[in-house]
Design an enzyme around this catalytic site. Sequence first.
Site, PDB file in Angstrom:
ATOM      1  N   ASP A 169     -65.180  17.069  31.592  1.00 14.93           N
ATOM      2  CA  ASP A 169     -66.178  17.604  32.643  1.00 14.93           C
ATOM      3  C   ASP A 169     -67.646  17.874  32.047  1.00 14.93           C
ATOM      4  OD1 ASP A 169     -65.267  19.851  31.332  1.00 14.93           O
ATOM      5  OD2 ASP A 169     -65.488  21.344  32.869  1.00 14.93           O
ATOM      6  N   SER A 189     -61.255  19.549  32.495  1.00 16.65           N
ATOM      7  CA  SER A 189     -62.100  19.622  31.310  1.00 16.65           C
ATOM      8  C   SER A 189     -61.330  18.722  30.251  1.00 16.65           C
ATOM      9  CB  SER A 189     -62.012  20.894  30.716  1.00 16.65           C
ATOM     10  OG  SER A 189     -62.905  21.047  29.494  1.00 16.65           O
ATOM     11  N   ASP A 197     -68.733  19.872  29.762  1.00 16.06           N
ATOM     12  CA  ASP A 197     -69.396  21.259  29.679  1.00 16.06           C
ATOM     13  C   ASP A 197     -69.409  21.615  28.080  1.00 16.06           C
ATOM     14  OD1 ASP A 197     -66.794  21.782  29.216  1.00 16.06           O
ATOM     15  OD2 ASP A 197     -66.395  23.420  30.544  1.00 16.06           O
ATOM     16  N   ASP A 205     -66.542  16.576  26.480  1.00 10.45           N
ATOM     17  CA  ASP A 205     -65.319  16.260  27.276  1.00 10.45           C
ATOM     18  C   ASP A 205     -65.194  15.878  28.397  1.00 10.45           C
ATOM     19  OD1 ASP A 205     -66.601  18.540  28.151  1.00 10.45           O
ATOM     20  OD2 ASP A 205     -64.885  19.622  28.240  1.00 10.45           O
TER      21      ASP A 205
END
Length: 450
Positions: free
Chosen positions: A244, A104, A246, A242
Amino acid sequence: MSRIFGTDGIRGLANGLLTADLAMELSQAAAIILGHGHAKPGSRPRAVVARDGRASGEFIGAAVTAGLASSGVDVYDAGVIPTPAAAYLVADIDADFGVMISASHNPAPDNGIKFLAHGGKKLPDAMEDKIQEVYEKREFMRPTGDEVGRINRLSDAEDRYILHLVGAIPQRLDGLTVVLDCANGAASGASPDAFRDAGADIHVIGAQPDGLNINDGVGSTHLGPLKEAVLKHGADLGIAHDGDADRCLAVDHTGAEVDGDQIMCILALAMKDAGTLNQDTLVATVMSNLGLQLALEKHDIHLERAAVGDRYVLESMVANNYNLGGEQSGHVIMADYATTGDGLLTGLMLASRVAQTGMPLSELASVMTRMPQTMINVANVDKAAAKTHPQVLAAVTDTEERLNGKGRVLLRPSGTEPVVRVMVEAASHEEARHEAEALVKVVEHHLSLS
């Protein structure tokens, strides 16, 4: 053995905590719990495997794929895509489960593994515990011959996801100028394509991933470059992802930040106007600003608070049939379209609201006034006693009485350290800091471990 799963899967230094051996053996355990325990009779289980662009994701992904295939699971390799895209694809191709390899918003040397259940949902703690139990006992399956799993490339993974996103927005983005910061991460391909397909005129930064520069000075944890780009291009708004993708934070046309609480407020009001906000309720965590609650109350929207972590937000949403929730950090879950936080979907919906209303993001965000907030970490204390010690509880009650409904107090034990986080919101920064510092002294006096 202590619990190896944290609040969002397993995360740590690649080749430190997270080795190829660990990745492979955890995948072998997951194959049993998530795959063979749920697959249709007479068929091999199927799993979607995806990753963000970290260099270490290549060897960790290879280890995960090997562990699954060697355990009789057919793997569908989706390549580098956002975490919410992986979750969507698990449901879209009706796979038995999924694996996302990402850390992340963490720096590039870290990596992580998130397992996704059937339908693309995050795992409850009990399911993670079952995987760890199999992992510790090393009770793996080792099929042979035609029972071993096969590895397939899911070549249209990103296209499927983008088509889903663009089809979800209520208003196209024609006429809007948007700056996208992709954090040199998994959104670098998908986010520009999705916003472009939705009609926006886009400018892109942080979309040159090299495996080592993910989150490095860009993205949702470093909004400076996005602010500069929005002002430089005279854009209507900026969207920051960010690593990833999400989560989503935003910047308005003046360069002012729009955080997750403000984004959730804007979307909640939009959904209520459209008659699509289930039970007129938004789910957020105990960390969301009191200003969010006050703004929602003015529009007869209820704020339901959950524990910190988007998985707990989602648990509340599922249990009560709510369809909007999220965190101050920008994880926003729109359950009508996604099973997890989705930064691209959130950004598109936010931009769509700007296009739909003709109002600048600054005006939309002004519906919520953030209350001044002070948070102080108190180390080396008995965190377990923070919510039971009579003197500490009395001090919290006294503080709340002084705030007289115009502020909020929260004592939150850390999940991993002997630390208590003292948070106070009040009408002014000075009052918030004064009350927080007074509570810190009480906590230190009564709960100190030294």
